[in-house]
Design a protein around this motif. Structure first.
Motif, PDB file in Angstrom:
ATOM      1  N   ARG A 178      37.828  52.700  17.013  1.00  0.00           N
ATOM      2  CA  ARG A 178      38.303  51.301  16.905  1.00  0.00           C
ATOM      3  C   ARG A 178      38.938  50.901  18.205  1.00  0.00           C
ATOM      4  NH1 ARG A 178      40.347  51.683  11.417  1.00  0.00           N
ATOM      5  NH2 ARG A 178      42.161  50.823  12.406  1.00  0.00           N
ATOM      6  N   GLU A 179      40.147  51.392  18.263  1.00  0.00           N
ATOM      7  CA  GLU A 179      41.018  51.097  19.414  1.00  0.00           C
ATOM      8  C   GLU A 179      40.223  51.351  20.832  1.00  0.00           C
ATOM      9  OE1 GLU A 179      45.048  51.504  19.402  1.00  0.00           O
ATOM     10  OE2 GLU A 179      45.136  51.007  17.181  1.00  0.00           O
ATOM     11  N   ALA A 180      39.453  52.491  20.749  1.00  0.00           N
ATOM     12  CA  ALA A 180      38.839  53.137  22.127  1.00  0.00           C
ATOM     13  C   ALA A 180      37.864  51.771  22.196  1.00  0.00           C
ATOM     14  CB  ALA A 180      38.304  54.199  22.013  1.00  0.00           C
ATOM     15  N   ARG A 200      45.529  61.212  16.278  1.00  0.00           N
ATOM     16  CA  ARG A 200      46.201  60.024  17.236  1.00  0.00           C
ATOM     17  C   ARG A 200      47.544  60.259  17.474  1.00  0.00           C
ATOM     18  NH1 ARG A 200      43.591  55.707  13.756  1.00  0.00           N
ATOM     19  NH2 ARG A 200      46.124  55.107  13.424  1.00  0.00           N
ATOM     20  N   CYS A 250      32.177  61.324  23.009  1.00  0.00           N
ATOM     21  CA  CYS A 250      32.260  60.224  22.116  1.00  0.00           C
ATOM     22  C   CYS A 250      33.688  60.297  20.921  1.00  0.00           C
ATOM     23  CB  CYS A 250      31.225  60.328  21.151  1.00  0.00           C
ATOM     24  SG  CYS A 250      29.554  59.659  22.121  1.00  0.00           S
ATOM     25  N   VAL A 251      34.327  59.355  20.872  1.00  0.00           N
ATOM     26  CA  VAL A 251      35.272  59.581  19.839  1.00  0.00           C
ATOM     27  C   VAL A 251      35.078  58.796  18.632  1.00  0.00           C
ATOM     28  CG1 VAL A 251      36.751  57.457  20.671  1.00  0.00           C
ATOM     29  CG2 VAL A 251      37.829  59.423  19.579  1.00  0.00           C
ATOM     30  N   GLY A 252      35.204  59.623  17.464  1.00  0.00           N
ATOM     31  CA  GLY A 252      34.901  59.013  16.204  1.00  0.00           C
ATOM     32  C   GLY A 252      36.294  58.571  15.457  1.00  0.00           C
ATOM     33  N   SER A 253      36.128  58.851  14.033  1.00  0.00           N
ATOM     34  CA  SER A 253      37.158  58.415  13.096  1.00  0.00           C
ATOM     35  C   SER A 253      37.733  57.090  13.634  1.00  0.00           C
ATOM     36  CB  SER A 253      38.251  59.533  13.304  1.00  0.00           C
ATOM     37  OG  SER A 253      39.172  59.264  12.460  1.00  0.00           O
ATOM     38  N   SER A 254      39.047  56.734  13.084  1.00  0.00           N
ATOM     39  CA  SER A 254      39.528  55.455  13.304  1.00  0.00           C
ATOM     40  C   SER A 254      40.053  55.295  14.651  1.00  0.00           C
ATOM     41  CB  SER A 254      41.020  55.318  12.491  1.00  0.00           C
ATOM     42  OG  SER A 254      41.906  56.165  12.845  1.00  0.00           O
ATOM     43  N   ALA A 255      40.070  56.220  15.753  1.00  0.00           N
ATOM     44  CA  ALA A 255      40.494  56.201  17.085  1.00  0.00           C
ATOM     45  C   ALA A 255      39.267  55.367  17.685  1.00  0.00           C
ATOM     46  CB  ALA A 255      40.485  57.545  17.662  1.00  0.00           C
ATOM     47  N   VAL A 310      35.278  68.182  22.054  1.00  0.00           N
ATOM     48  CA  VAL A 310      36.560  67.985  23.119  1.00  0.00           C
ATOM     49  C   VAL A 310      37.615  67.928  22.312  1.00  0.00           C
ATOM     50  CG1 VAL A 310      37.158  66.531  25.064  1.00  0.00           C
ATOM     51  CG2 VAL A 310      34.710  67.170  24.726  1.00  0.00           C
ATOM     52  N   SER A 367      33.747  55.426   8.204  1.00  0.00           N
ATOM     53  CA  SER A 367      35.138  55.695   8.411  1.00  0.00           C
ATOM     54  C   SER A 367      35.866  54.487   8.077  1.00  0.00           C
ATOM     55  CB  SER A 367      35.410  56.251  10.033  1.00  0.00           C
ATOM     56  OG  SER A 367      36.616  56.494  10.190  1.00  0.00           O
ATOM     57  N   SER A 368      37.255  54.269   8.706  1.00  0.00           N
ATOM     58  CA  SER A 368      37.843  53.052   8.406  1.00  0.00           C
ATOM     59  C   SER A 368      37.457  51.825   8.851  1.00  0.00           C
ATOM     60  CB  SER A 368      39.314  53.321   8.867  1.00  0.00           C
ATOM     61  OG  SER A 368      39.320  53.509  10.167  1.00  0.00           O
ATOM     62  N   ALA A 369      36.563  51.929   9.835  1.00  0.00           N
ATOM     63  CA  ALA A 369      35.816  50.409  10.240  1.00  0.00           C
ATOM     64  C   ALA A 369      34.818  49.979   9.317  1.00  0.00           C
ATOM     65  CB  ALA A 369      35.014  51.101  11.715  1.00  0.00           C
ATOM     66  N   PRO A 425      34.727  47.117  14.638  1.00  0.00           N
ATOM     67  CA  PRO A 425      33.937  47.890  13.648  1.00  0.00           C
ATOM     68  C   PRO A 425      33.356  49.069  14.214  1.00  0.00           C
ATOM     69  CG  PRO A 425      32.897  46.011  14.042  1.00  0.00           C
ATOM     70  CD  PRO A 425      34.021  45.762  14.848  1.00  0.00           C
ATOM     71  N   SER A 426      33.815  50.059  15.189  1.00  0.00           N
ATOM     72  CA  SER A 426      33.090  51.053  15.414  1.00  0.00           C
ATOM     73  C   SER A 426      33.731  52.418  14.985  1.00  0.00           C
ATOM     74  CB  SER A 426      33.244  51.162  16.927  1.00  0.00           C
ATOM     75  OG  SER A 426      32.667  52.456  17.695  1.00  0.00           O
ATOM     76  N   ASP A 427      32.837  53.379  14.508  1.00  0.00           N
ATOM     77  CA  ASP A 427      33.417  54.604  14.180  1.00  0.00           C
ATOM     78  C   ASP A 427      32.730  55.665  15.285  1.00  0.00           C
ATOM     79  OD1 ASP A 427      30.514  54.883  13.750  1.00  0.00           O
ATOM     80  OD2 ASP A 427      30.897  55.539  11.792  1.00  0.00           O
ATOM     81  N   LEU A 428      32.193  55.194  16.361  1.00  0.00           N
ATOM     82  CA  LEU A 428      31.926  56.007  17.427  1.00  0.00           C
ATOM     83  C   LEU A 428      31.901  55.450  18.717  1.00  0.00           C
ATOM     84  CD1 LEU A 428      30.980  59.141  17.461  1.00  0.00           C
ATOM     85  CD2 LEU A 428      28.744  58.514  17.678  1.00  0.00           C
ATOM     86  N   MET A 449      36.492  65.124  19.794  1.00  0.00           N
ATOM     87  CA  MET A 449      35.462  64.402  20.318  1.00  0.00           C
ATOM     88  C   MET A 449      34.347  65.011  20.283  1.00  0.00           C
ATOM     89  SD  MET A 449      38.689  63.142  20.894  1.00  0.00           S
ATOM     90  CE  MET A 449      39.112  64.202  22.437  1.00  0.00           C
ATOM     91  N   ASP A 463      40.228  61.880  18.284  1.00  0.00           N
ATOM     92  CA  ASP A 463      40.136  62.177  17.041  1.00  0.00           C
ATOM     93  C   ASP A 463      39.900  63.671  16.773  1.00  0.00           C
ATOM     94  OD1 ASP A 463      37.729  63.078  18.151  1.00  0.00           O
ATOM     95  OD2 ASP A 463      36.471  62.109  17.075  1.00  0.00           O
TER      96      ASP A 463
END
Lengths: 103, 103, 103, 103, 103
Positions: free
Chosen positions: A57-59, D57, A50-55, D35, B53-55, A66-69, A1, D68
């Motif tokens: 989205r669920e976050a 994940r 801030c979390v990126g990548s595919s995580a 982080v 990303s995947s989003a 449709p979020s990448d951050l 993150m 991430d």
């Protein structure tokens, strides 16, 4: 993150519907401005995680968001690193010995 | 998400079929040109939000759309940072003082 | 998506089976060489669109294809940016007058 | 995976619920602080392996965990590279040649 | 995919169980050391293709394997680029030409 600083909310009237109901914040990642979805309710000046990548989205609430951050936490106390000095500023040259020309 | 500026549409006649029915835009991410799928209908000069990303896939319309960068919103007002000055251009040197008096 | 230039095919005899039946190309992303799976049939010198992230898998043919960079289109016309000059070469100073006339 | 050094635990009281039950560590990736979720139980000073992307994940415990970057192993012995010297300090210039003829 | 050079195996006794049965290699990506899961059986000195992103998981054997960088092929022949010279050492300036004819 990533560890980012919140700058200000971002207004985007024309955006895709999937995006619409969450706050977007401009955040500073190092010296780069990015946009993150706010999942915690932060204000300008906060240091956040801030979390990126595919995580991201669920976050942000669901697998199809449709979020990448996404901002997932506010850091209680954060002491940023001092800014790096600009590339080797030539140290102030020693004051020239008696000013030119007898002045 | 990234904050990018739209440069111009990109024409690619020979491309994979999954790609075909959406507009592609060349965008400027900092000083790097990238290609993004346009999901909002933007024009050159617009400042936009790009999701990666995947989003980027679902943002472009479906889970199987082959995008890794999709334009998801047009920013209402954006003031870009002033460009950084080139690495310490030696400011106009001070007019050469008369040579240090007879030294 | 990235805008890359195709350099040459890459030969790797010892590789994982899932990889085997597609052409690999060395591409130039800025000044960095990377390897991409060719899904369109390109040749050295072509300017191409490369998709990364998870979208690279389906773009290469199936959800389980182990690609993180796939060539998905050939750009019809592309004018690369001129290479950046080395850090601020002091431009040749203007030729000192006298004007050419007297030369 | 990245090779990082653990700096210290991170405290974030206000964070999303999905995040809550794992330790977060500030880690140093090169000179950048990030982080990571701690899945192995490390302490400040440890050199660790951090996994990113979507693999972070499941490495953190479940497919829906919003990480991430997850610490997945402690390196037994690690010798970091020496820090790079500052940009090429101009070697002592050659002794100044006699000024061009009489100029 | 990245083009990396294998440096040496990495030993991490304390790591998550999902990770345990595969060899880890330290690889050089440009000048940065990273850790990759070895899916082909390489040795130090080999130039290899490394896949990242979510494709690294299946390339390592299964959808739930926690890798974000997996070695998927050994390159038959690879000629690395010569290392870049340090930042533009000011070439010896051309000997000062005689001043333009009598100017």
């Amino acid at each position: 993150m990533l560890i980012c600083k919140v700058v200000k909310p971002l207004v985007s009237t024309n955006r895709i519907p999937d995006f619409e109901h969450k706050h977007l914040q401009v955040v500073l990642d190092g010296s780069t401005k990015k946009v993150a979805v706010d999942a915690v309710g932060c204000v300008p000046g906060d240091w956040v995680i801030c979390v990126g990548s595919s995580a991201a989205r669920e976050a942000a609430g669901s697998k199809s968001y449709p979020s990448d951050l996404t901002i997932v936490g506010i850091i209680d106390h954060w002491e940023p690193d001092p800014p790096k000095p600009p590339a080797a500023p030539p140290a102030t040259p020693p004051a020239p010995a008696p000013a030119p020309g007898g002045a």
